[in-house]
Enzyme design. Structure first.
Site, PDB file in Angstrom:
ATOM      1  N   ASP A 270       0.857  -1.183   0.000  1.00  0.00           N
ATOM      2  CA  ASP A 270       0.000   0.000   0.000  1.00  0.00           C
ATOM      3  C   ASP A 270       0.896   1.237   0.000  1.00  0.00           C
ATOM      4  O   ASP A 270       2.126   1.115  -0.095  1.00  0.00           O
ATOM      5  CB  ASP A 270      -0.975  -0.001   1.185  1.00  0.00           C
ATOM      6  CG  ASP A 270      -0.279   0.086   2.536  1.00  0.00           C
ATOM      7  OD1 ASP A 270       0.866   0.572   2.611  1.00  0.00           O
ATOM      8  OD2 ASP A 270      -0.883  -0.331   3.534  1.00  0.00           O
ATOM      9  N   GLN A 271       0.311   2.406   0.085  1.00  0.00           N
ATOM     10  CA  GLN A 271       1.119   3.610  -0.074  1.00  0.00           C
ATOM     11  C   GLN A 271       2.032   3.877   1.115  1.00  0.00           C
ATOM     12  O   GLN A 271       2.844   4.799   1.058  1.00  0.00           O
ATOM     13  CB  GLN A 271       0.235   4.822  -0.372  1.00  0.00           C
ATOM     14  CG  GLN A 271      -0.621   5.286   0.775  1.00  0.00           C
ATOM     15  CD  GLN A 271      -1.441   6.501   0.354  1.00  0.00           C
ATOM     16  OE1 GLN A 271      -1.894   6.600  -0.776  1.00  0.00           O
ATOM     17  NE2 GLN A 271      -1.643   7.440   1.260  1.00  0.00           N
TER      18      GLN A 271
END
Lengths: 142, 142, 142, 142
Positions: A23-24
């Site tokens: 994910d980011q």
């Protein structure tokens, strides 16, 4: 593998972290570890001389009823992951697995987890596990 | 909306980007746009007086047989997304949808896509669509 | 591996379908094949003497700008999958891969796909690929 | 909403189950509830006059360190879901949320869950939360 005739009660699988699993925050998204746990117990059940796919063909599903996870360190894209799955408890209508998820290269502990699954039929009712699975689980626990 | 009695052939849905949908490139992982397309056609089919869940209960599934996506700009966590789904073609055993995925706040075009779905039965054989769905699709195309 | 000095332009990876990858149609959800394609090109890029993770550390990302998939047959839980990834085209700022996804036990063709990726920097601007990657790609294409 | 000036410590969001979220057991795959929990706390944090996206822009991430879920009943494709998120505890470097996930139409309880998140910086070190978030959390707890 134990040198007795008992079924092994531990599975170890390894695989690489997928880009899609990040994910980011630049690490593996936390929900994905539950997917890895499921891969571990699929492998362990396969060692019991059956497969989870076969169990479902008999009209019985193992549904997760309880899950807990403790996150110790993050996995990253490209890391080699090891999931060690252990049978923790087995009853006529439920089974509990423990998981230790590690970085396979460094040995760093990433996540420890436990899930309990209930044996249900097509209508979602609790039922006894198929006899051969139950015997294999009891043998593995013993 | 057409002023005739014809079924509308366009759907618009909006929603927020989930953290789980991002990857370490800090943008939405590219496979997730196919999920958003599916949300769009679910909504459009719902406008046809049926629901995709009901279609499946009749033993017919719409399986994606072809998909193409063009990525113009990236969506990010927290962005409000709009998916415009249009019926592009309908045949007795297949249906094609077009999608335009935009940032709902800026109007920026993010992804344009097209998918074709085939109508299959429980054994995976091509079958005609349920009559009411087929009539709704033909009416919407006309 | 070819016996010349040219970089191999094909990768083959194998893995088992995860339960999480299925949907209620009892088959693998169609968006997941894009994840498998990404696993294939990660492996192929790794054969070029670099890793995609390293490329990103240099501030360059390869973003999917175009994807097309044709679905021939369904993958199911527990199936062993093989993804064959081939380099189809390489330019200074983009690269195209072809994928053939098969059932590794039966050889049945499941999905054929193609993706084009653009080389972008941290601001999302098109940039030339890192020189060593570009040379490896050109050598593999030749 | 409380009639005082205190920040509300509860969020309610609703959305429809996506096809992609189901598995071959015909219900929502168990890992997806963690994604829904994250949507709930995103919404709750947004009510605190900040957004989680903004927190990350300040170089602080909230990483899940502990999660537990109890599954009571299954969600199905097309169901309308309600997630109620409550602030359970807030400390200088961690925050705990409780979640109640229900079928929004029937009110049936599907999953109850709790997650604890730690405040970390870009190197993964524990740090204090940004002051305005901490004040909002403390005010909400009080």
């Amino acid at each position: 593998m134990p040198d007795s005739t008992a079924t092994a009660a531990t599975s170890e699988i390894e695989f690489l972290v997928r880009y899609a699993e990040t994910d980011q925050m630049q690490v593996v998204y936390h929900a994905n570890y539950l997917i890895w746990c499921e891969m571990g117990r699929t492998d362990l059940i396969g060692q019991f001389g059956t497969s989870y796919a076969d169990i479902e063909k008999q009209g019985v599903a193992l549904a997760v009823v309880d899950a807990s996870l403790r996150y110790h360190a993050a996995a990253r894209y490209g890391d080699r992951i090891r999931v060690r799955t252990t049978l923790a408890d087995a009853r006529s209508r439920s089974v509990t697995f423990d998981y230790l998820i590690e970085n396979a290269e460094t040995g760093a502990k990433l996540v420890s987890a436990r899930t309990t699954l209930a044996s249900i039929n097509g209508e979602g009712k609790l039922v006894s596990m198929p006899p051969h699975l139950r015997r294999a689980l009891e043998s593995a626990i013993a």
